[in-house]
Design a protein around this motif. Structure first.
Motif, PDB file in Angstrom:
ATOM      1  N   PRO A 307       1.021  -1.333  -0.456  1.00 36.04           N
ATOM      2  CA  PRO A 307       0.023   0.280  -0.250  1.00 36.04           C
ATOM      3  C   PRO A 307       0.743   1.217   0.513  1.00 36.04           C
ATOM      4  N   GLU A 308       1.885   0.964   0.928  1.00 30.50           N
ATOM      5  CA  GLU A 308       2.454   2.643   0.720  1.00 30.50           C
ATOM      6  C   GLU A 308       3.121   3.028  -0.344  1.00 30.50           C
ATOM      7  N   ASN A 309       3.678   2.025  -1.625  1.00 33.24           N
ATOM      8  CA  ASN A 309       3.467   1.762  -3.093  1.00 33.24           C
ATOM      9  C   ASN A 309       2.358   2.645  -3.767  1.00 33.24           C
ATOM     10  N   VAL A 310       1.319   2.042  -3.282  1.00 29.96           N
ATOM     11  CA  VAL A 310       0.306   3.043  -4.602  1.00 29.96           C
ATOM     12  C   VAL A 310       0.898   4.860  -3.702  1.00 29.96           C
ATOM     13  N   ASP A 311       0.110   4.828  -2.581  1.00 26.26           N
ATOM     14  CA  ASP A 311       0.327   6.160  -2.279  1.00 26.26           C
ATOM     15  C   ASP A 311       1.570   7.120  -2.971  1.00 26.26           C
ATOM     16  N   ALA A 312       2.689   5.999  -2.746  1.00 23.94           N
ATOM     17  CA  ALA A 312       3.969   6.496  -2.905  1.00 23.94           C
ATOM     18  C   ALA A 312       3.808   7.303  -4.396  1.00 23.94           C
ATOM     19  N   ILE A 313       3.481   6.739  -5.175  1.00 25.81           N
ATOM     20  CA  ILE A 313       2.645   6.744  -6.790  1.00 25.81           C
ATOM     21  C   ILE A 313       1.607   8.236  -6.681  1.00 25.81           C
ATOM     22  N   ARG A 314       0.920   8.290  -6.210  1.00 24.04           N
ATOM     23  CA  ARG A 314       0.179   9.290  -5.868  1.00 24.04           C
ATOM     24  C   ARG A 314       1.122  10.702  -5.422  1.00 24.04           C
ATOM     25  N   ALA A 315       2.150  10.384  -4.117  1.00 22.22           N
ATOM     26  CA  ALA A 315       2.798  11.408  -3.920  1.00 22.22           C
ATOM     27  C   ALA A 315       3.782  12.575  -5.662  1.00 22.22           C
ATOM     28  N   LEU A 316       4.269  11.420  -6.132  1.00 23.84           N
ATOM     29  CA  LEU A 316       4.797  12.084  -7.026  1.00 23.84           C
ATOM     30  C   LEU A 316       4.432  12.195  -7.902  1.00 23.84           C
ATOM     31  N   LEU A 317       2.565  12.363  -8.127  1.00 20.16           N
ATOM     32  CA  LEU A 317       2.201  12.286  -9.362  1.00 20.16           C
ATOM     33  C   LEU A 317       1.306  13.693  -8.579  1.00 20.16           C
ATOM     34  N   GLU A 318       1.601  13.749  -7.994  1.00 19.20           N
ATOM     35  CA  GLU A 318       0.446  14.686  -7.927  1.00 19.20           C
ATOM     36  C   GLU A 318      -0.934  14.744  -8.045  1.00 19.20           C
ATOM     37  N   MET A 319      -0.959  13.591  -7.367  1.00 13.66           N
ATOM     38  CA  MET A 319      -2.632  13.366  -7.336  1.00 13.66           C
ATOM     39  C   MET A 319      -3.496  13.281  -6.013  1.00 13.66           C
ATOM     40  N   GLU A 320      -2.858  13.286  -5.648  1.00 21.10           N
ATOM     41  CA  GLU A 320      -3.407  14.069  -4.070  1.00 21.10           C
ATOM     42  C   GLU A 320      -2.721  14.643  -2.925  1.00 21.10           C
ATOM     43  N   SER A 321      -2.957  15.522  -2.836  1.00 21.70           N
ATOM     44  CA  SER A 321      -1.856  16.395  -1.791  1.00 21.70           C
ATOM     45  C   SER A 321      -1.886  16.188  -0.311  1.00 21.70           C
ATOM     46  N   ASP A 322      -2.978  15.602  -0.141  1.00 21.68           N
ATOM     47  CA  ASP A 322      -3.363  14.609   1.465  1.00 21.68           C
ATOM     48  C   ASP A 322      -3.026  13.343   1.697  1.00 21.68           C
ATOM     49  N   ASN A 323      -2.198  13.000   2.673  1.00 21.25           N
ATOM     50  CA  ASN A 323      -2.126  12.075   2.876  1.00 21.25           C
ATOM     51  C   ASN A 323      -2.770  10.619   3.440  1.00 21.25           C
ATOM     52  N   GLU A 324      -3.539  11.245   4.379  1.00 25.74           N
ATOM     53  CA  GLU A 324      -4.916  10.438   4.780  1.00 25.74           C
ATOM     54  C   GLU A 324      -5.577  10.437   3.796  1.00 25.74           C
ATOM     55  N   LYS A 325      -5.567  11.194   2.747  1.00 24.57           N
ATOM     56  CA  LYS A 325      -7.062  10.297   1.739  1.00 24.57           C
ATOM     57  C   LYS A 325      -6.143   9.578   0.805  1.00 24.57           C
ATOM     58  N   SER A 326      -5.259   9.598   0.315  1.00 25.62           N
ATOM     59  CA  SER A 326      -4.504   8.504  -0.325  1.00 25.62           C
ATOM     60  C   SER A 326      -4.609   7.711   0.430  1.00 25.62           C
ATOM     61  N   ILE A 327      -4.427   7.772   1.563  1.00 26.25           N
ATOM     62  CA  ILE A 327      -4.506   6.300   2.442  1.00 26.25           C
ATOM     63  C   ILE A 327      -5.803   5.680   2.686  1.00 26.25           C
ATOM     64  N   ALA A 328      -6.730   6.429   2.636  1.00 27.87           N
ATOM     65  CA  ALA A 328      -7.929   6.280   2.320  1.00 27.87           C
ATOM     66  C   ALA A 328      -7.828   5.646   1.371  1.00 27.87           C
ATOM     67  N   LYS A 329      -8.442   5.884  -0.093  1.00 24.96           N
ATOM     68  CA  LYS A 329      -8.065   5.704  -1.519  1.00 24.96           C
ATOM     69  C   LYS A 329      -7.721   4.348  -1.446  1.00 24.96           C
ATOM     70  N   THR A 330      -6.018   3.363  -1.145  1.00 24.00           N
ATOM     71  CA  THR A 330      -5.627   3.096  -1.391  1.00 24.00           C
ATOM     72  C   THR A 330      -6.554   1.489  -0.186  1.00 24.00           C
ATOM     73  N   ASN A 331      -6.723   2.117   0.713  1.00 23.52           N
ATOM     74  CA  ASN A 331      -6.869   1.124   1.847  1.00 23.52           C
ATOM     75  C   ASN A 331      -8.306   0.335   1.435  1.00 23.52           C
ATOM     76  N   LYS A 332      -9.155   1.391   0.884  1.00 26.13           N
ATOM     77  CA  LYS A 332     -10.655   0.875   0.435  1.00 26.13           C
ATOM     78  C   LYS A 332     -10.090   0.169  -0.858  1.00 26.13           C
ATOM     79  N   ALA A 333      -9.495   0.066  -1.357  1.00 29.55           N
ATOM     80  CA  ALA A 333      -9.153  -0.187  -2.766  1.00 29.55           C
ATOM     81  C   ALA A 333      -8.797  -1.974  -2.503  1.00 29.55           C
ATOM     82  N   MET A 334      -8.148  -2.072  -1.258  1.00 25.87           N
ATOM     83  CA  MET A 334      -7.246  -3.175  -1.452  1.00 25.87           C
ATOM     84  C   MET A 334      -7.177  -4.262  -0.294  1.00 25.87           C
ATOM     85  N   GLY A 335      -8.837  -3.583   0.377  1.00 27.16           N
ATOM     86  CA  GLY A 335     -10.019  -3.910   1.801  1.00 27.16           C
ATOM     87  C   GLY A 335      -9.131  -3.883   3.119  1.00 27.16           C
TER      88      GLY A 335
END
Ligand code: NAD
Length: 337
Positions: A307-335
């Motif tokens: 899951p950390e790799n998925v969040d790192a993608i969002r960080a590098l590509l500036e897809m989500e500025s709030d880490n908690e929002k990225s974490i929530a998206k990743t968690n939901k998709a991965m169960g």
């Protein structure tokens, strides 16, 4: 929809590929293998375009009837970011390729921090990698240490951490690695590299680690002794762990008293490959004696960094500025719980 390439479809790479494919805001444009193995065939069966890491071996793939889409050089041209999951120490040569192609890249813990000058953990320092060209997701052990230490630090004000890590000798598929019948101080010096590695994501925390290898393939196990400045209760620590995602309190009294039982529990969770993305912390192990907090945890080395790799993608590509929002998206998709 951002395009992600996975260079190195092995233990970590195949898991990151499936995690990326499960997200709504990114897609897989290719994965790479160097040999026409069952994993290469499985990638093609999942409709991941397969590229080859060593072009001279194209005939081996042709002879095996495994269709390839091109070489790694072709693959990275298609991508917004490459997740480099090749074995440690190929990073430097690969970085030249990525720079030439103008593509961003995420490395794994087998590479040194110095390669990118930036390391990543979703909870500890997401912002540092926001918009960066290259970062490195810290190793499975460092991710495990950082997940729990970053959870308790805000309430405890950590003074000093000492940790002893009992490490799995090999991954389950590594038939040629050991030890088979020995306990090996590894490295046989103090500190092990894990403590300094935690500092790459948690700043100037005082942490010293020791590590040993044992004959098991299932998980690592960590024993932490944390001197704290604040007066906190065991219940407050439990509460903090309960509220933090990707950390899971487990009870030995419920039959989860070992790494074997934890991996059996992971099968009950019905996850892809029976993975255990969370860091399980044994509730009964949590104790505070004279401003020193003790706890024991385990790490599923094959999956906690995914899951950390998925969040790192969002960080590098500036897809989500709030880490908690990225974490929530990743968690939901991965169960993830
Ligand atoms: P692995 O050996 O299982 O997989 C590596 C993959 O890279 C293989 O599929 C191999 O075919 C491919 N590869 C080899 N040479 C290549 C090349 N020149 N070009 C393209 N692909 C090539 O390794 P792994 O365990 O997945 O480790 C990958 C990285 O993740 C390492 O940095 C490692 O330290 C780190 N890591 C591993 C674990 C773990 O427990 N396995 C945990 C956390 C982090």
């Amino acid at each position: 929809m951002k395009s992600v390439a996975i260079n190195g479809y092995g233990t970590i790479g195949k898991r990151v590929a499936d995690a990326v494919a499960a997200q709504k805001d990114m897609k897989i444009v290719g994965v790479s293998k160097t040999r026409p193995t069952f994993e290469a065939r499985a990638a093609v069966n999942k409709d991941y375009p397969l590229y080859i890491g060593i072009p001279e071996r194209e005939h081996l793939f042709r002879e095996s009837g495994i269709e390839i889409a091109g070489t790694v050089d072709d693959m990275i041209e298609e991508a917004d970011v490459v997740v480099d999951c090749t074995p440690g120490n190929l990073g430097k040569a690969n970085l030249e390729k990525y720079k030439k192609a103008g593509v961003k890249a995420i490395y794994q813990g087998g590479e040194d921090h110095e390669l990118t000058g930036l390391s990543f953990n979703s909870f500890a320092n997401y912002d540092d990698s926001f918009g960066a060209n290259y970062t490195r997701v810290v190793s499975c052990n460092t991710t495990g240490l950082t997940r729990t230490l970053s959870t308790i630090d805000p309430i405890c004000d950590i003074k000093k951490v000492r940790a002893v890590m009992v490490r799995r000798g090999a991954d389950p598929n590594e038939v040629k690695k050991g030890p088979i019948n020995s306990i090996v101080p590894n490295p046989p010096k103090v500190p092990s590299h894990h403590g300094p590695d935690v500092k790459t994501v948690m700043g100037d925390i005082d942490v010293t680690t020791m590590a040993l290898l044992v004959p098991t393939t299932l998980m690592h196990q960590h024993n932490l002794m944390v001197e704290i400045n604040n007066d906190v209760t065991i219940d407050e620590i439990i509460d903090a762990f309960e509220k933090r995602s990707r950390v899971m309190l487990v009870d030995a009294s419920e039959g989860l008293g070992s790494t074997a039982e934890l991996m059996e529990f992971a099968k009950e969770l019905g996850r892809n490959r029976n993975d255990f993305y969370e860091i399980p912390v044994w509730r009964e192990s949590i104790n505070i004696v004279d401003n020193e907090l003790f706890y024991m945890q385990a790490v599923h080395q094959e999956s906690d960094v995914v899951p950390e790799n998925v969040d790192a993608i969002r960080a590098l590509l500036e897809m989500e500025s709030d880490n908690e929002k990225s974490i929530a998206k990743t968690n939901k998709a991965m169960g993830i719980l």
